[in-house]
Design a protein around this motif. Structure first.
Motif, PDB file in Angstrom:
ATOM      1  N   GLU A 130       0.838  -1.182   0.000  1.00 34.59           N
ATOM      2  CA  GLU A 130       0.000   0.000   0.000  1.00 34.59           C
ATOM      3  C   GLU A 130       0.881   1.243   0.000  1.00 34.59           C
ATOM      4  OE1 GLU A 130      -1.536  -3.455   2.311  1.00 34.59           O
ATOM      5  OE2 GLU A 130       0.079  -2.042   2.801  1.00 34.59           O
ATOM      6  N   SER A 131       0.474   2.253  -0.778  1.00 31.44           N
ATOM      7  CA  SER A 131       1.184   3.536  -0.807  1.00 31.44           C
ATOM      8  C   SER A 131       2.642   3.326  -1.214  1.00 31.44           C
ATOM      9  CB  SER A 131       1.050   4.230   0.553  1.00 31.44           C
ATOM     10  OG  SER A 131       1.520   5.544   0.519  1.00 31.44           O
ATOM     11  N   TYR A 155      -3.278   2.058  -3.860  1.00 32.93           N
ATOM     12  CA  TYR A 155      -2.967   3.494  -3.860  1.00 32.93           C
ATOM     13  C   TYR A 155      -1.453   3.737  -3.866  1.00 32.93           C
ATOM     14  CZ  TYR A 155      -3.817   2.147   1.061  1.00 32.93           C
ATOM     15  OH  TYR A 155      -3.871   1.480   2.270  1.00 32.93           O
ATOM     16  N   HIS A 250      -7.178   2.537  -6.313  1.00 31.55           N
ATOM     17  CA  HIS A 250      -6.887   3.809  -5.673  1.00 31.55           C
ATOM     18  C   HIS A 250      -8.185   4.581  -5.464  1.00 31.55           C
ATOM     19  CE1 HIS A 250      -3.331   6.814  -5.335  1.00 31.55           C
ATOM     20  NE2 HIS A 250      -4.330   7.242  -4.580  1.00 31.55           N
ATOM     21  N   ASP A 254      -8.230  10.354  -2.354  1.00 33.82           N
ATOM     22  CA  ASP A 254      -6.980  10.205  -1.604  1.00 33.82           C
ATOM     23  C   ASP A 254      -6.261  11.550  -1.543  1.00 33.82           C
ATOM     24  OD1 ASP A 254      -4.491   9.479  -0.553  1.00 33.82           O
ATOM     25  OD2 ASP A 254      -4.419   7.599  -1.676  1.00 33.82           O
ATOM     26  N   CYS A 259      -4.452  10.101  -6.936  1.00 28.95           N
ATOM     27  CA  CYS A 259      -5.079   9.009  -7.682  1.00 28.95           C
ATOM     28  C   CYS A 259      -4.790   9.120  -9.170  1.00 28.95           C
ATOM     29  CB  CYS A 259      -6.576   9.021  -7.422  1.00 28.95           C
ATOM     30  SG  CYS A 259      -7.506   7.764  -8.317  1.00 28.95           S
ATOM     31  N   THR A 262      -1.797   7.257 -10.403  1.00 31.16           N
ATOM     32  CA  THR A 262      -1.980   5.812 -10.552  1.00 31.16           C
ATOM     33  C   THR A 262      -2.658   5.499 -11.881  1.00 31.16           C
ATOM     34  OG1 THR A 262      -2.105   5.447  -8.164  1.00 31.16           O
ATOM     35  CG2 THR A 262      -3.093   3.769  -9.575  1.00 31.16           C
ATOM     36  N   SER A 287      -7.555   0.150 -12.464  1.00 24.75           N
ATOM     37  CA  SER A 287      -7.698   1.064 -11.336  1.00 24.75           C
ATOM     38  C   SER A 287      -9.137   0.977 -10.842  1.00 24.75           C
ATOM     39  CB  SER A 287      -7.354   2.508 -11.746  1.00 24.75           C
ATOM     40  OG  SER A 287      -8.206   2.938 -12.784  1.00 24.75           O
ATOM     41  N   GLY A 289     -11.701   2.874  -7.889  1.00 28.87           N
ATOM     42  CA  GLY A 289     -11.845   3.853  -6.831  1.00 28.87           C
ATOM     43  C   GLY A 289     -12.666   5.031  -7.310  1.00 28.87           C
TER      44      GLY A 289
END
Length: 289
Positions: A130-131, A155, A250, A254, A259, A262, A287, A289
């Protein structure tokens, strides 16, 4: 680790590398009810802006990954690594390379040494994170294509050379954080003894340091070598280069990791791989989100 979240796993830790006399460790988790024999490997990289976080910090460990490991009797391996700003980007990536060497050379014997009846199935290796951990998972997929079959990037940090990470701004408020003085970053650097490394921290430790670095554009200190940036590595892949399957997701709101970056990176992945510029196995990106 005795956190209830890990109650269905046997959890152990071991050192995979030593730098300046300071150990860098990793955690190995196997389901207590795991079927004996060859099992899939889930390699998980923790997030934290490359500044904070810990391999076994339960609050940041995705529930889906634990559930997946239980369902498939999979082996989870989660490494710590040197953190910024005490270490550079190239030093962090060198830890990741040495970690993968440990996976291939030492994981089977280590599992046996702790009394486990499972063995690693190197044909089924998933890297996820993550991240900042998503960044390291992507980099692992690009640099270990003969080992890593798939990457799940949640993300993920992708464009470390963008203004978001390298230009000071008062409009950045990751996770709703207030403006943190640049002096938090500067004084930390001044107070760090030469040769000291940090290889993990349990939040909230170092979180405000990470925010100060982000808001002040301090990630420029990671370095400028092309090997640090996933898009540049992707562009340089040879026609024969294998690439893993990629799934990225993502949230659109955020506030810590953009985002849009990404989405753009997934598009580049699809462009480079789907059109055959890289050849080898097809990696697909998505993707959500």
């Amino acid at each position: 680790m005795d956190d209830p979240k890990y109650s269905k796993f046997n959890v152990s830790t071991t050192v995979y590398k030593t730098v300046n006399g300071q150990d860098i460790d990793l955690g190995v988790m196997t389901p207590k009810a795991a079927h004996p024999g060859p099992r899939p490997i889930l390699v998980r990289f923790h997030g934290g802006f490359l500044v904070c976080g810990h391999a076994l910090h339960a609050e940041w460990f995705a529930n889906w990954a634990l559930d997946y490991a239980l369902l498939h009797s999979a082996i989870i391996v989660s490494p710590n690594y040197r953190l910024f700003p005490e270490s550079t980007g190239l030093e962090i990536l060198s830890d990741i390379r040495d970690f993968w060497t440990w996976i291939q050379n030492d994981l089977p014997a280590y599992l046996k040494s702790v009394g486990s009846e499972v063995t690693p199935d190197f044909s089924k290796v998933l890297a996820f994170g993550e991240s900042a951990g998503g960044y390291l998972a992507i980099m692992s997929g690009l640099t270990q294509p003969d080992l890593v079959s798939a990457v799940v990037a949640a993300y993920p940090v992708t464009y470390l050379d963008s203004d978001w990470y390298r230009v000071a701004s008062t409009t950045k408020s990751p996770m709703g954080a207030p403006q943190v003085p640049v002096s938090v970053f500067e004084e930390h650097v001044k107070g760090t003894p030469e040769g000291k490394i940090v290889t993990g921290s349990f939040p909230p430790e170092r979180l405000m340091l990470a925010v100060s670095i982000l808001q002040s554009g301090g990630f420029v200190g990671l370095g400028d070598d092309d090997s640090l940036f996933p898009d540049r590595v992707l562009e340089k892949l040879s026609a024969e280069q294998k690439v893993p399957f990629l799934f990225a997701f993502h949230g659109t709101e955020d506030s810590a990791v953009p985002c849009g970056q990404t989405r753009f990176f997934v598009g580049k992945w699809e462009e480079e791989v789907r059109e055959g510029e890289c050849g080898g196995e097809v990696g697909e990106g998505g993707s959500w989100g």
